[in-house]
Design an enzyme around this catalytic site. Sequence first.
Site, mmCIF file in Angstrom:
data_model
loop_
_atom_site.group_PDB
_atom_site.id
_atom_site.type_symbol
_atom_site.label_atom_id
_atom_site.label_comp_id
_atom_site.label_asym_id
_atom_site.label_seq_id
_atom_site.Cartn_x
_atom_site.Cartn_y
_atom_site.Cartn_z
ATOM 1 N N ASP A 85 -129.289 -92.059 -29.107
ATOM 2 C CA ASP A 85 -128.105 -92.880 -28.864
ATOM 3 C C ASP A 85 -128.505 -94.330 -29.088
ATOM 4 O O ASP A 85 -129.629 -94.725 -28.751
ATOM 5 C CB ASP A 85 -127.593 -92.678 -27.434
ATOM 6 C CG ASP A 85 -126.177 -93.182 -27.242
ATOM 7 O OD1 ASP A 85 -125.276 -92.346 -27.022
ATOM 8 O OD2 ASP A 85 -125.968 -94.415 -27.316
ATOM 9 N N CYS B 262 -111.950 -79.383 -25.782
ATOM 10 C CA CYS B 262 -111.708 -78.990 -24.394
ATOM 11 C C CYS B 262 -110.330 -78.349 -24.258
ATOM 12 O O CYS B 262 -110.159 -77.368 -23.520
ATOM 13 C CB CYS B 262 -111.830 -80.195 -23.474
ATOM 14 S SG CYS B 262 -110.799 -81.614 -23.946
ATOM 15 N N ILE C 121 -119.613 -86.473 -22.761
ATOM 16 C CA ILE C 121 -119.952 -85.058 -22.925
ATOM 17 C C ILE C 121 -121.458 -84.862 -22.994
ATOM 18 O O ILE C 121 -122.007 -83.953 -22.357
ATOM 19 C CB ILE C 121 -119.258 -84.473 -24.172
ATOM 20 C CG1 ILE C 121 -117.733 -84.536 -24.006
ATOM 21 C CG2 ILE C 121 -119.710 -83.025 -24.406
ATOM 22 C CD1 ILE C 121 -117.198 -83.832 -22.774
#
Length: 334
Positions: free
Chosen positions: A33, A150, A11
């Site tokens: 990250d 979603c 995502i």
Amino acid sequence: MRIVINGFGRIGRLVLRQILKRNSPIEVVAINDLVAGDLLTYLFKYDSTHGSFAPQATFSDGCLVMGERKIRFLAEKDVQKLPWKDLDVDVVVESTGLFVNRDDAAKHLDSGAKRVLITAPAKGDVPTFVMGVNHQQFDPADVIISNASCTTNCLAPLAKVLLDNFGIEEGLMTTVHAATATQSVVDGPSRKDWRGGRGAFQNIIPASTGAAKAVGLCLPELKGKLTGMAFRVPVADVSVVDLTVKLSSATTYEAICEAVKHAANTSMKNIMYYTEEAVVSSDFIGCEYSSIFDAQAGVALNDRFFKLVAWYDNEIGYATRIVDLLEYVQENSK
């Protein structure tokens, strides 16, 4: 608006792709990250499902570089050590899947961010917004918000059309859901969900989902009226909602189709799509709509009991709505 992306997985990468694709005024200033920046650059450029993107992108001096645009990579595990204040961050796009409750998400605020957008169903008292359904209820005072899931983004627009036109007594939803990164390619241990550890591309795997119940967060009239489950299936992308619903007033399947078609061309434009074509899942890879109503797939048992079907690209469609919500927040926080 200056944003950072915390968690550059499926995502997170697609949110950046959609921001760049539409030339959004949103400025991405950093990505946090724990994976090495050169590998993240590679994963951003080459996508097995959605194709290559930004072929000119390179990794240089700790940044993702695309022409004059530079996005700094960070690899900080402790959220409270992140330099959000120094970077003057307006919104953290929280896409790790880890910081989904208010207290954990608030650590980004402690680090200097002005707002957090959780790209998952939030736990606890966090305002949840679905574009086309309740996004206009956003209050600038809401500093931690959720874009739901979603699946909720697919189901909620359809539920709103039904609620507004016919009323809903109760319903059960099944999402036939594409495999995701949390699943194993071959059988392996999964302590919380034993079946979830079975090979993703060898099995149809029953799973739990809070997507139907979460509709009640954006449509309070439906709280306690919807629930559901999931089947994880061996496809890489695109999922489908199967909603079995009992309506409050008598109608016909044709009238439901007309109501959805009207909404898709008016109040739900760019959110819902209506099709009468003989479509299958791969036809919607890369589709940016939240909910694609399949008029050929639904059936009626009687004048109040129906099965309705809506497709969604659980990656691109959802990432597009995140960007929509970011832009809406920007426009309505001035």
